[in-house]
Design a protein around this motif. Structure first.
Motif, PDB file in Angstrom:
ATOM      1  N   ARG A  66       0.843  -1.192   0.000  1.00 39.29           N
ATOM      2  CA  ARG A  66       0.000   0.000   0.000  1.00 39.29           C
ATOM      3  C   ARG A  66       0.886   1.254   0.000  1.00 39.29           C
ATOM      4  O   ARG A  66       2.102   1.158   0.229  1.00 39.29           O
ATOM      5  CB  ARG A  66      -0.940  -0.019   1.209  1.00 39.29           C
ATOM      6  CG  ARG A  66      -0.250  -0.027   2.562  1.00 39.29           C
ATOM      7  CD  ARG A  66      -1.261  -0.158   3.695  1.00 39.29           C
ATOM      8  NE  ARG A  66      -0.605  -0.243   4.991  1.00 39.29           N
ATOM      9  CZ  ARG A  66      -0.224   0.803   5.713  1.00 39.29           C
ATOM     10  NH1 ARG A  66      -0.416   2.035   5.250  1.00 39.29           N
ATOM     11  NH2 ARG A  66       0.352   0.637   6.888  1.00 39.29           N
ATOM     12  N   LEU A  91      -1.562 -12.874   7.329  1.00 39.17           N
ATOM     13  CA  LEU A  91      -1.725 -12.528   5.917  1.00 39.17           C
ATOM     14  C   LEU A  91      -1.635 -13.747   5.010  1.00 39.17           C
ATOM     15  O   LEU A  91      -2.279 -13.799   3.961  1.00 39.17           O
ATOM     16  CB  LEU A  91      -0.670 -11.495   5.500  1.00 39.17           C
ATOM     17  CG  LEU A  91      -0.833 -10.081   6.069  1.00 39.17           C
ATOM     18  CD1 LEU A  91       0.352  -9.210   5.671  1.00 39.17           C
ATOM     19  CD2 LEU A  91      -2.136  -9.445   5.591  1.00 39.17           C
ATOM     20  N   SER A 105      -3.819   1.188  -3.782  1.00 34.32           N
ATOM     21  CA  SER A 105      -4.736   2.042  -3.026  1.00 34.32           C
ATOM     22  C   SER A 105      -6.126   1.969  -3.621  1.00 34.32           C
ATOM     23  O   SER A 105      -6.295   1.917  -4.831  1.00 34.32           O
ATOM     24  CB  SER A 105      -4.248   3.494  -3.037  1.00 34.32           C
ATOM     25  OG  SER A 105      -5.193   4.349  -2.439  1.00 34.32           O
ATOM     26  N   ASN A 164      -5.197 -10.944  -0.191  1.00 33.78           N
ATOM     27  CA  ASN A 164      -6.254 -11.728  -0.848  1.00 33.78           C
ATOM     28  C   ASN A 164      -5.981 -11.860  -2.340  1.00 33.78           C
ATOM     29  O   ASN A 164      -6.217 -12.917  -2.940  1.00 33.78           O
ATOM     30  CB  ASN A 164      -7.620 -11.073  -0.618  1.00 33.78           C
ATOM     31  CG  ASN A 164      -8.094 -11.215   0.818  1.00 33.78           C
ATOM     32  OD1 ASN A 164      -7.677 -12.136   1.526  1.00 33.78           O
ATOM     33  ND2 ASN A 164      -8.957 -10.305   1.255  1.00 33.78           N
ATOM     34  N   LEU A 190      -0.838  -3.940  11.066  1.00 33.28           N
ATOM     35  CA  LEU A 190      -1.672  -4.483   9.995  1.00 33.28           C
ATOM     36  C   LEU A 190      -2.743  -3.476   9.578  1.00 33.28           C
ATOM     37  O   LEU A 190      -3.409  -2.867  10.417  1.00 33.28           O
ATOM     38  CB  LEU A 190      -2.322  -5.784  10.470  1.00 33.28           C
ATOM     39  CG  LEU A 190      -2.948  -6.686   9.411  1.00 33.28           C
ATOM     40  CD1 LEU A 190      -1.907  -7.125   8.391  1.00 33.28           C
ATOM     41  CD2 LEU A 190      -3.574  -7.908  10.083  1.00 33.28           C
ATOM     42  N   HIS A 191      -2.923  -3.327   8.275  1.00 33.71           N
ATOM     43  CA  HIS A 191      -3.858  -2.348   7.714  1.00 33.71           C
ATOM     44  C   HIS A 191      -4.858  -3.093   6.827  1.00 33.71           C
ATOM     45  O   HIS A 191      -4.513  -4.112   6.217  1.00 33.71           O
ATOM     46  CB  HIS A 191      -3.071  -1.318   6.892  1.00 33.71           C
ATOM     47  CG  HIS A 191      -3.862  -0.143   6.434  1.00 33.71           C
ATOM     48  ND1 HIS A 191      -4.676  -0.174   5.320  1.00 33.71           N
ATOM     49  CD2 HIS A 191      -3.967   1.121   6.942  1.00 33.71           C
ATOM     50  CE1 HIS A 191      -5.240   1.009   5.152  1.00 33.71           C
ATOM     51  NE2 HIS A 191      -4.827   1.815   6.117  1.00 33.71           N
ATOM     52  N   PRO A 192      -6.111  -2.613   6.730  1.00 35.11           N
ATOM     53  CA  PRO A 192      -7.086  -3.284   5.857  1.00 35.11           C
ATOM     54  C   PRO A 192      -6.602  -3.458   4.420  1.00 35.11           C
ATOM     55  O   PRO A 192      -6.910  -4.465   3.774  1.00 35.11           O
ATOM     56  CB  PRO A 192      -8.306  -2.351   5.923  1.00 35.11           C
ATOM     57  CG  PRO A 192      -8.203  -1.696   7.260  1.00 35.11           C
ATOM     58  CD  PRO A 192      -6.732  -1.526   7.513  1.00 35.11           C
ATOM     59  N   LEU A 193      -5.830  -2.486   3.906  1.00 36.72           N
ATOM     60  CA  LEU A 193      -5.317  -2.626   2.541  1.00 36.72           C
ATOM     61  C   LEU A 193      -4.300  -3.762   2.436  1.00 36.72           C
ATOM     62  O   LEU A 193      -4.176  -4.391   1.388  1.00 36.72           O
ATOM     63  CB  LEU A 193      -4.681  -1.313   2.069  1.00 36.72           C
ATOM     64  CG  LEU A 193      -5.624  -0.279   1.448  1.00 36.72           C
ATOM     65  CD1 LEU A 193      -4.862   0.987   1.098  1.00 36.72           C
ATOM     66  CD2 LEU A 193      -6.308  -0.835   0.211  1.00 36.72           C
ATOM     67  N   ASP A 194      -3.562  -4.031   3.528  1.00 32.37           N
ATOM     68  CA  ASP A 194      -2.644  -5.173   3.521  1.00 32.37           C
ATOM     69  C   ASP A 194      -3.420  -6.469   3.292  1.00 32.37           C
ATOM     70  O   ASP A 194      -2.983  -7.345   2.536  1.00 32.37           O
ATOM     71  CB  ASP A 194      -1.880  -5.254   4.847  1.00 32.37           C
ATOM     72  CG  ASP A 194      -0.978  -4.050   5.084  1.00 32.37           C
ATOM     73  OD1 ASP A 194      -0.495  -3.477   4.088  1.00 32.37           O
ATOM     74  OD2 ASP A 194      -0.757  -3.696   6.258  1.00 32.37           O
ATOM     75  N   LYS A 195      -4.576  -6.578   3.942  1.00 33.94           N
ATOM     76  CA  LYS A 195      -5.405  -7.779   3.789  1.00 33.94           C
ATOM     77  C   LYS A 195      -5.954  -7.881   2.366  1.00 33.94           C
ATOM     78  O   LYS A 195      -6.027  -8.972   1.790  1.00 33.94           O
ATOM     79  CB  LYS A 195      -6.552  -7.750   4.801  1.00 33.94           C
ATOM     80  CG  LYS A 195      -6.090  -7.775   6.261  1.00 33.94           C
ATOM     81  CD  LYS A 195      -7.279  -7.706   7.208  1.00 33.94           C
ATOM     82  CE  LYS A 195      -6.819  -7.707   8.667  1.00 33.94           C
ATOM     83  NZ  LYS A 195      -7.972  -7.614   9.606  1.00 33.94           N
ATOM     84  N   GLU A 196      -6.329  -6.723   1.795  1.00 35.18           N
ATOM     85  CA  GLU A 196      -6.846  -6.721   0.421  1.00 35.18           C
ATOM     86  C   GLU A 196      -5.774  -7.188  -0.562  1.00 35.18           C
ATOM     87  O   GLU A 196      -6.039  -7.991  -1.467  1.00 35.18           O
ATOM     88  CB  GLU A 196      -7.315  -5.309   0.056  1.00 35.18           C
ATOM     89  CG  GLU A 196      -7.855  -5.186  -1.359  1.00 35.18           C
ATOM     90  CD  GLU A 196      -8.267  -3.760  -1.701  1.00 35.18           C
ATOM     91  OE1 GLU A 196      -8.002  -3.327  -2.842  1.00 35.18           O
ATOM     92  OE2 GLU A 196      -8.852  -3.085  -0.826  1.00 35.18           O
TER      93      GLU A 196
END
Length: 422
Positions: free
Chosen positions: A9, A137, A60, A106, A97-103
């Motif tokens: 990100r 992750l 992003s 995935n 950990l950030h929500p974008l890391d999870k995105e």
């Protein structure tokens, strides 16, 4: 060639790590998220293995500039990832950990490509435990690094070499030998079509093209071969003379430094706007650095009847320039431009026959002797009689006559004068 992509990100330190691993400040580093829009690449050698390292734009979900720009960045990012051999997934250990890391995770889990998670900004040994926060992750290899201090960056390079050796069937292609490469910078004002020309030459969507001025922020490099000649093309940010902020100022500095690095500069001018004061200032910069130059008038498809040849007098700072007309968007005139580039690059490094040089300078009674002292661009050591300093107009006449005699185009001449001692 074995290709490694840095993905993550915005603002996790990809460009800082890219600069650390390549050993040069090529990527523009700034606190503003989304500074890198195009990808940057550099070929490095790790344990005798050539590796193509790519710094991708930040992943992003919030490109507020325009839907078109967001789509272009995302398409380029995912396409480049798909064609890579190893992905280094960079996360920010300091912020967790950030929500974008999870995105991103995935998306990466669906790719059949090895993943190495680099937890960045681990600047002190006592911060190593922060790596544990990212294990959710995926079932990948994790490594704590610090692009700022250099912690474990050598280990990361060793890991890349290890992955390269383990993956079978990969035959890295050798890097182009630097002593046979001509570096070409494409410069111009914002939105003059530099990225479109860069893509047209490479015949692929290498840089992101948008009608938004300033889309390109970093200098983008790519190797290219044409008629058995090797080139490195550099797409630069548009050069401005008024800045909306620090980021535009830093981009402008990068573009100007690229002129100093280049052997030949393609000065791209938007023919629909004519030759502006900004173009003239760029011409002065090219002249000051004595670079080979091709002035390309772009967008002729939009202004076929608006071209005014008399405007060329505004670029009098570049008496050695050669001009051409193109449409980067439609591909018109690209082959002619490349043929001009071949000729200029050959003459830029030319060694002239000694007898021909001597014969030319014998025409001028003020000159006692002359010899070529260097190339890139051609340089000459000239001894003159004991007399007052030669007028600038006379020197320019001498250079013009030399170019005409030897049919030189786009190539500056450097004359160094010395008084003849009896």
């Amino acid at each position: 060639m074995y290709t490694v992509c840095l993905v993550g990100r915005p603002n996790v330190g990809k460009s800082s790590l890219f600069n650390r691993l390549t050993g040069k400040r090529r990527a523009l580093v700034h606190r503003q998220p989304g500074t890198t829009r195009d990808y940057l690449e550099k070929i490095i050698t790790i344990e005798n293995i050539p590796v193509r390292l790519i710094d991708l734009a930040g992943w992003s979900g919030n490109y507020s500039h325009s839907p078109q720009l967001e789509k272009s960045i995302y398409q380029q990012l995912t396409q480049t990832l798909t064609n890579s051999n190893l992905i280094i997934f960079l996360v920010d250990g300091r912020h967790g950990l950030h929500p974008l890391d999870k995105e991103i995770a995935n998306y990466l889990r669906k790719q059949a490509i090895p993943i190495l998670v680099a937890v960045n900004k681990i600047d002190r040994i006592e911060m190593l435990s922060l790596v544990n926060d990212f294990f959710s992750l995926g079932n990948w290899e994790y490594l704590a690094v610090s692009a700022e201090t250099g912690l474990n960056t050598e280990v990361l390079l060793e890991k890349i070499a290890q992955y390269a050796r383990q993956q079978s069937g990969l035959q890295p292609t050798p890097d182009i030998s630097k002593d046979k490469v001509t570096t070409v910078a494409i410069v111009g004002r914002p939105n003059s079509g530099k990225s479109s020309l860069f893509n047209a030459i490479l015949k692929k969507e290498r840089t992101i093209v948008s009608e938004i001025p300033g889309t390109t922020r970093d200098t983008i490099e790519a190797q290219f071969q044409y008629q058995d000649k090797n080139f490195i093309f550099i797409d630069t940010p548009g050069v401005r003379h008024k800045y909306a902020g620090e980021l535009e100022y830093l981009s402008d500095i990068q573009a100007r430094k690229t002129i100093q690095r280049a052997d030949i500069v393609i000065l791209l001018i938007d023919i629909t706007q004519g030759i502006t004061s900004g173009d003239c200032q760029l011409a002065q910069k090219i002249a000051h650095n004595a670079r080979g130059v091709i002035v390309a008038f772009n967008k002729i498809d939009l202004a076929k009847n608006k071209y005014q040849p008399e405007q060329i007098n505004r670029l009098r700072f570049l008496p050695w320039m050669v001009t051409t007309r193109i449409s980067a968007l439609r591909g018109w005139g690209i082959e002619q431009l490349l043929n001009l580039l071949i000729r200029v690059s050959e003459q830029y490094q030319m060694i002239f026959p000694e007898r021909a040089v001597k014969k030319f300078f014998q025409q001028f009674p003020e000159i006692r002797s002359a010899e070529q002292s260097g190339t890139a661009p051609p340089k000459f050591k000239i001894r003159i009689a004991d007399s007052p300093k030669l007028p600038l107009a006379y020197i320019r006449h001498l250079q013009k006559s030399f170019r005409q005699t030897f049919s030189l185009i786009g190539v500056p001449l450097v004359f160094k004068f010395y008084y003849h001692k009896k």
